[in-house]
Design a protein around this motif. Structure first.
Motif, PDB file in Angstrom:
ATOM      1  N   PRO A  89      10.364   2.624   0.720  1.00 29.68           N
ATOM      2  CA  PRO A  89       9.973   3.860  -0.215  1.00 29.68           C
ATOM      3  C   PRO A  89       8.245   4.439   1.183  1.00 29.68           C
ATOM      4  CG  PRO A  89       9.858   2.180  -1.596  1.00 29.68           C
ATOM      5  CD  PRO A  89      10.244   1.546  -0.994  1.00 29.68           C
ATOM      6  N   PRO A  90       8.146   5.683   1.057  1.00 26.90           N
ATOM      7  CA  PRO A  90       7.879   6.287   2.394  1.00 26.90           C
ATOM      8  C   PRO A  90       6.318   5.708   1.513  1.00 26.90           C
ATOM      9  CG  PRO A  90       9.147   7.861   1.669  1.00 26.90           C
ATOM     10  CD  PRO A  90       9.032   6.544   0.646  1.00 26.90           C
ATOM     11  N   ALA A  91       5.591   5.391   3.251  1.00 23.74           N
ATOM     12  CA  ALA A  91       4.040   4.834   2.633  1.00 23.74           C
ATOM     13  C   ALA A  91       3.014   4.954   4.113  1.00 23.74           C
ATOM     14  CB  ALA A  91       4.122   3.445   2.572  1.00 23.74           C
ATOM     15  N   ASP A  92       1.872   5.450   3.407  1.00 17.50           N
ATOM     16  CA  ASP A  92       1.037   5.811   4.873  1.00 17.50           C
ATOM     17  C   ASP A  92      -0.150   5.081   4.870  1.00 17.50           C
ATOM     18  OD1 ASP A  92      -1.802   6.357   5.247  1.00 17.50           O
ATOM     19  OD2 ASP A  92      -1.315   7.981   5.838  1.00 17.50           O
ATOM     20  N   TYR A 152      -6.978  -7.021   1.638  1.00 19.69           N
ATOM     21  CA  TYR A 152      -6.491  -9.496   1.019  1.00 19.69           C
ATOM     22  C   TYR A 152      -6.647  -9.988   2.023  1.00 19.69           C
ATOM     23  CZ  TYR A 152      -3.721  -5.302  -1.293  1.00 19.69           C
ATOM     24  OH  TYR A 152      -2.838  -3.982  -2.472  1.00 19.69           O
ATOM     25  N   VAL A 153      -6.645  -9.896   3.107  1.00 17.33           N
ATOM     26  CA  VAL A 153      -6.624 -11.091   3.641  1.00 17.33           C
ATOM     27  C   VAL A 153      -8.425 -11.516   3.427  1.00 17.33           C
ATOM     28  CG1 VAL A 153      -7.532 -11.080   5.654  1.00 17.33           C
ATOM     29  CG2 VAL A 153      -5.368 -10.323   6.073  1.00 17.33           C
ATOM     30  N   ALA A 154      -9.154 -10.218   3.350  1.00 13.22           N
ATOM     31  CA  ALA A 154     -10.586 -11.558   2.749  1.00 13.22           C
ATOM     32  C   ALA A 154     -10.691 -12.235   1.539  1.00 13.22           C
ATOM     33  CB  ALA A 154     -11.887  -9.874   3.236  1.00 13.22           C
ATOM     34  N   GLU A 190      -2.905  -0.541   6.202  1.00  9.98           N
ATOM     35  CA  GLU A 190      -3.317  -1.480   6.889  1.00  9.98           C
ATOM     36  C   GLU A 190      -4.767  -1.797   5.574  1.00  9.98           C
ATOM     37  OE1 GLU A 190      -4.960  -2.221  11.419  1.00  9.98           O
ATOM     38  OE2 GLU A 190      -4.381   0.171  10.690  1.00  9.98           O
ATOM     39  N   GLU A 191      -5.441  -0.727   5.111  1.00 13.84           N
ATOM     40  CA  GLU A 191      -6.794  -1.164   4.869  1.00 13.84           C
ATOM     41  C   GLU A 191      -6.870  -1.944   3.989  1.00 13.84           C
ATOM     42  OE1 GLU A 191     -10.765   1.455   3.331  1.00 13.84           O
ATOM     43  OE2 GLU A 191      -9.004   2.359   3.584  1.00 13.84           O
ATOM     44  N   TRP A 211       2.370  -6.063  11.735  1.00 13.30           N
ATOM     45  CA  TRP A 211       1.817  -5.842  10.979  1.00 13.30           C
ATOM     46  C   TRP A 211       3.042  -4.544  11.252  1.00 13.30           C
ATOM     47  CZ3 TRP A 211      -3.585  -6.353   8.434  1.00 13.30           C
ATOM     48  CH2 TRP A 211      -3.928  -7.613   8.689  1.00 13.30           C
ATOM     49  N   ARG A 212       2.106  -3.639  11.636  1.00 14.13           N
ATOM     50  CA  ARG A 212       2.641  -1.968  12.199  1.00 14.13           C
ATOM     51  C   ARG A 212       4.525  -2.701  12.710  1.00 14.13           C
ATOM     52  NH1 ARG A 212       0.754   2.934  12.157  1.00 14.13           N
ATOM     53  NH2 ARG A 212       2.804   4.161  11.956  1.00 14.13           N
ATOM     54  N   LYS A 213       4.664  -2.991  14.028  1.00 11.90           N
ATOM     55  CA  LYS A 213       5.992  -3.178  13.603  1.00 11.90           C
ATOM     56  C   LYS A 213       7.268  -3.389  12.640  1.00 11.90           C
ATOM     57  CE  LYS A 213       8.904  -6.349  15.991  1.00 11.90           C
ATOM     58  NZ  LYS A 213      10.281  -7.399  14.864  1.00 11.90           N
TER      59      LYS A 213
END
Length: 280
Positions: free
Chosen positions: A184-187, A198-200, A192-193, A171-173
């Motif tokens: 677009p910029p994002a935190d 979403y996975v859950a 990730e949170e 995901w980070r990569k």
């Protein structure tokens, strides 16, 4: 003088019971398919197979022997009957012949009609979401996606749905690569949170991250192995996608993705299969 019917003959005649009006060939075919269905859970003895089917041992043995001759079943002493190589061959051929667009299309049309919003279908292609099908909604909303478009995975709902089985390192990569490529910029911590949430729940959102004033709900499609092979999304203008409606749409989108997955051979008993590290 004709011989009196044996107990086995009487039992076999009783088995046909309500099926007595059926064509003999059709009845035999259906019984053969019942035998195959009964072996799904693993090796089964003749006695267990006969009991499960409600047939005599002689009838069950005759059906099973015919299936062994055609390589649909095999028999292992002390274990019983189990699937034969012919079913493996047919399963492989069926998988090769399955076209996800063709399988998904009627489900997508039904979802588009019920939601009145734009529905997309896409797959993973070289670390991008490749859009394979699109059904425009009835609302006067212009969604920029096009069939053949390749969009970032980490800023689109459809792309995030394709990533639900991936690990955090991947995901980070992808997140960093997409930002470097102009997404677009994002935190990342917030992103990730959300992904873990979403996975859950088995679906993903696009909260105007890819296109201003456009939101979507997306869910993954799985194949017979449990691997994510595609995803669908419902997209509309933010004014039609309040938080409560997105939550309500989640069941519809997941349900449609599940129906497509089942048409591809997936079943609820199949566990999620982790995504391979290198994918096309």
């Amino acid at each position: 003088m004709r011989n009196a019917p044996s107990n086995a003959d009487l039992a076999e005649k009783a088995e046909s019971g309500s099926d007595s009006k059926s064509q003999p060939g059709s009845q035999t075919l259906l019984r053969g398919l019942d035998v195959i269905d009964a072996v799904i859970d693993g090796p089964i003895t003749l006695a267990e197979l006969a009991a499960r089917l409600g047939l005599t041992r002689s009838t069950t043995h005759r059906l099973a022997t015919a299936l062994i001759d055609r390589r649909y079943l095999t028999f292992v002493p002390r274990l019983g009957y189990h699937f034969g190589p012919k079913l493996l061959e047919l399963g492989f051929i069926a998988q090769q012949q399955t076209d996800v667009v063709q399988v998904a299309r009627p489900h997508l049309e039904e979802l588009a009609a019920s939601t009145e919003d734009t529905v997309n279908l896409g797959i993973l292609d070289n670390e991008r979401a490749l859009y394979l099908d699109k059904i425009p909604g009835r609302r006067r909303v212009e969604i920029s996606s096009r069939v053949g478009d390749r969009r970032p995975l980490t800023s689109t709902g459809l792309g995030k749905a394709l990533l639900l089985d991936d690990d955090a390192a991947h995901w980070r990569k992808l997140f960093d690569e997409d930002r470097a490529a102009g997404s677009p910029p994002a935190d990342y911590a917030v992103w990730e949170e959300r992904m873990r949430d979403y996975v859950a729940v088995g679906r993903a959102f696009d909260l105007e991250e890819n296109e201003d004033l456009i939101r979507c709900v997306a869910a993954p499609i799985r194949d017979v192995s449990g691997r994510i092979v595609a995803a669908i999304s419902v997209s509309s203008a933010a004014q039609y996608m309040a938080d409560d409606r997105m939550q309500a749409l989640s069941d519809d989108v997941r349900g449609t993705a599940k129906a497509i997955s089942m048409d591809l051979g997936w079943s609820e008993g199949i566990a999620r299969k982790p995504a391979p590290r290198s994918r096309r």
